[in-house]
Design a protein around this motif. Structure first.
Motif, PDB file in Angstrom:
ATOM      1  N   UNK A  86     -78.135  42.801  53.524  1.00  0.00           N
ATOM      2  CA  UNK A  86     -77.649  41.466  53.159  1.00  0.00           C
ATOM      3  C   UNK A  86     -77.934  40.440  54.249  1.00  0.00           C
ATOM      4  N   UNK A  87     -77.689  40.854  55.498  1.00  0.00           N
ATOM      5  CA  UNK A  87     -77.771  39.884  56.606  1.00  0.00           C
ATOM      6  C   UNK A  87     -79.182  39.774  57.178  1.00  0.00           C
ATOM      7  N   UNK A  88     -80.036  40.755  56.905  1.00  0.00           N
ATOM      8  CA  UNK A  88     -81.378  40.778  57.517  1.00  0.00           C
ATOM      9  C   UNK A  88     -82.179  39.489  57.312  1.00  0.00           C
ATOM     10  N   UNK A  89     -82.165  38.890  56.109  1.00  0.00           N
ATOM     11  CA  UNK A  89     -82.974  37.673  55.929  1.00  0.00           C
ATOM     12  C   UNK A  89     -82.538  36.483  56.790  1.00  0.00           C
ATOM     13  N   UNK A  90     -81.282  36.514  57.274  1.00  0.00           N
ATOM     14  CA  UNK A  90     -80.811  35.343  58.025  1.00  0.00           C
ATOM     15  C   UNK A  90     -80.412  35.655  59.468  1.00  0.00           C
TER      16      UNK A  90
ATOM     17  N   UNK B  48     -80.699  40.074  64.436  1.00  0.00           N
ATOM     18  CA  UNK B  48     -79.926  40.743  65.488  1.00  0.00           C
ATOM     19  C   UNK B  48     -78.748  41.509  64.901  1.00  0.00           C
ATOM     20  N   UNK B  49     -78.039  40.869  63.979  1.00  0.00           N
ATOM     21  CA  UNK B  49     -76.885  41.523  63.351  1.00  0.00           C
ATOM     22  C   UNK B  49     -77.335  42.692  62.483  1.00  0.00           C
ATOM     23  N   UNK B  50     -78.464  42.533  61.816  1.00  0.00           N
ATOM     24  CA  UNK B  50     -78.988  43.620  60.981  1.00  0.00           C
ATOM     25  C   UNK B  50     -79.302  44.847  61.835  1.00  0.00           C
ATOM     26  N   UNK B  51     -79.901  44.624  63.014  1.00  0.00           N
ATOM     27  CA  UNK B  51     -80.190  45.736  63.936  1.00  0.00           C
ATOM     28  C   UNK B  51     -78.895  46.469  64.285  1.00  0.00           C
ATOM     29  N   UNK B  52     -77.875  45.710  64.634  1.00  0.00           N
ATOM     30  CA  UNK B  52     -76.577  46.281  65.003  1.00  0.00           C
ATOM     31  C   UNK B  52     -76.003  47.131  63.864  1.00  0.00           C
ATOM     32  N   UNK B  53     -76.073  46.616  62.637  1.00  0.00           N
ATOM     33  CA  UNK B  53     -75.508  47.330  61.486  1.00  0.00           C
ATOM     34  C   UNK B  53     -76.297  48.598  61.172  1.00  0.00           C
TER      35      UNK B  53
ATOM     36  N   UNK C 149     -72.534  50.062  55.615  1.00  0.00           N
ATOM     37  CA  UNK C 149     -73.177  49.388  56.753  1.00  0.00           C
ATOM     38  C   UNK C 149     -74.650  49.115  56.462  1.00  0.00           C
ATOM     39  N   UNK C 150     -75.307  50.062  55.815  1.00  0.00           N
ATOM     40  CA  UNK C 150     -76.711  49.875  55.421  1.00  0.00           C
ATOM     41  C   UNK C 150     -76.835  48.701  54.456  1.00  0.00           C
ATOM     42  N   UNK C 151     -75.944  48.660  53.464  1.00  0.00           N
ATOM     43  CA  UNK C 151     -75.959  47.535  52.500  1.00  0.00           C
ATOM     44  C   UNK C 151     -75.727  46.213  53.214  1.00  0.00           C
ATOM     45  N   UNK C 152     -74.805  46.214  54.167  1.00  0.00           N
ATOM     46  CA  UNK C 152     -74.512  44.994  54.930  1.00  0.00           C
ATOM     47  C   UNK C 152     -75.744  44.558  55.719  1.00  0.00           C
ATOM     48  N   UNK C 153     -76.445  45.522  56.296  1.00  0.00           N
ATOM     49  CA  UNK C 153     -77.664  45.214  57.042  1.00  0.00           C
ATOM     50  C   UNK C 153     -78.706  44.531  56.167  1.00  0.00           C
TER      51      UNK C 153
ATOM     52  N   UNK D   8     -67.867  39.055  47.228  1.00  0.00           N
ATOM     53  CA  UNK D   8     -67.548  37.737  46.666  1.00  0.00           C
ATOM     54  C   UNK D   8     -67.969  36.628  47.646  1.00  0.00           C
ATOM     55  N   UNK D   9     -67.869  36.906  48.942  1.00  0.00           N
ATOM     56  CA  UNK D   9     -68.367  35.962  49.941  1.00  0.00           C
ATOM     57  C   UNK D   9     -69.897  35.846  49.861  1.00  0.00           C
ATOM     58  N   UNK D  10     -70.527  36.982  49.618  1.00  0.00           N
ATOM     59  CA  UNK D  10     -71.985  36.991  49.467  1.00  0.00           C
ATOM     60  C   UNK D  10     -72.411  36.116  48.292  1.00  0.00           C
ATOM     61  N   UNK D  11     -71.661  36.178  47.202  1.00  0.00           N
ATOM     62  CA  UNK D  11     -71.978  35.356  46.022  1.00  0.00           C
ATOM     63  C   UNK D  11     -71.910  33.864  46.337  1.00  0.00           C
ATOM     64  N   UNK D  12     -71.108  33.518  47.350  1.00  0.00           N
ATOM     65  CA  UNK D  12     -70.979  32.120  47.758  1.00  0.00           C
ATOM     66  C   UNK D  12     -71.905  31.783  48.935  1.00  0.00           C
TER      67      UNK D  12
END
Length: 311
Positions: free
Chosen positions: A124-128, A131-136, A118-122, A84-88
């Protein structure tokens, strides 16, 4: 339609609150039913595009599942709160919720679900936030590795390695690639070991470490089928050209289809590699091999990312 769904959501919340009330004949709150009603309320809010209220409802659902010691369902609800946060477009908050859900999946004894989240989270965050995507991705790989699911682990490590190259964190990329190669060797996927050796050589040469690059090739001679293969001959030729400061030889190898059509991050390393003291002269485009593969133009367009190498 939206107003109707919002009304339905509030009806479910009212039912949930009723489930939580105690009386002389009902000594314990009915957490299971309350969680179910909050889940229904969350879906109604979501359908009405009231994502913040949906998030709150999912968190309430998670709270009552936790009270009921249903950790897996609580984690699922927290993950949905993240969506839901992603939608916003609130990605950092989304990732925080998903990471919390992953910890709960682990506590619940469902590590595979944690790794996939964790893969899905990676993704999601990869385009922005690379560094966080690498960690995930690395965390997800670690979970799969602990479960002896090496094929899934190595795929995620590969994502992390490519992003480390994109971030120009080449020392870390070299370490990550070695781990990838070891895993591919363990599952006996030797052709992928060959490709990883090529990527290692490119990284080490960009780091200015010829000795490490040469060592990677020498170690790979023990891999079945490597010696005399197209990958092996190309790397031997590249290393010879680099060592002898032969710009033309290095250019020919780095612009060959074998290297030019690798994953884009590695292809950019290849086409931007320069020999030490070579002045980094650009060769005529006509000298490059012609090919119809779709990966080449994207690599060529961005070659300035590594112009002159990184050493």
């Amino acid at each position: 339609m939206a107003a109707q769904k919002i009304n339905e959501a509030h009806e479910h919340i009212a039912k949930a609150e009723k489930c939580l009330k105690t009386s002389l004949t009902k000594w314990k709150p009915d957490f299971d039913s309350a969680a179910s009603e909050y889940a229904k309320a969350a879906v109604c809010f979501k359908n009405a595009k009231q994502f913040d209220q949906a998030k709150d409802a999912y968190l309430k659902e998670a709270e009552y599942h936790t009270e009921n010691k249903a950790l897996f369902h609580a984690a699922k609800a927290i993950e949905q709160a993240g969506m839901m946060m992603k939608e916003q477009k609130k990605m950092p908050e989304a990732i925080q919720y998903i990471e919390k859900a992953c910890m709960m999946y682990m506590e619940n004894g469902t590590p595979d679900t944690a790794a996939m989240a964790l893969d899905r989270a990676g993704k999601l965050i990869e385009p922005i936030n690379l560094e966080k995507a690498v960690d995930l991705y690395q965390k997800a790989a670690g979970v799969f590795e602990n479960e002896d699911r090496l094929r899934q682990a190595v795929e995620l490590l590969g994502k992390a390695s490519r992003l480390l190259v994109r971030l120009k964190r080449l020392d870390e990329a070299a370490v990550a690639l070695q781990k990838e190669k070891n895993m591919y060797k363990e599952i006996e996927n030797f052709p992928m070991c060959f490709k990883k050796t090529t990527a290692q050589v490119l990284i080490h040469l960009h780091r200015g470490d010829y000795v490490a690059a040469d060592k990677c090739v020498r170690e790979s001679y023990s891999l079945p089928g490597y010696s005399g293969s197209e990958d092996c001959v190309a790397m031997e030729t590249l290393l010879q050209g680099y060592d002898e400061q032969d710009e033309d030889q290095v250019y020919r190898v780095c612009n060959s289809p074998l290297l030019k059509y690798m994953d884009n991050d590695y292809a950019k390393l290849a086409i931007s590699l320069r020999v030490p003291g070579g002045g980094g002269k650009k060769k005529k485009a006509a000298a490059a091999p012609q090919g119809g593969a779709s990966g080449a133009p994207a690599a060529a367009e961005e070659e300035d990312d590594y112009e002159g190498g990184l050493c």
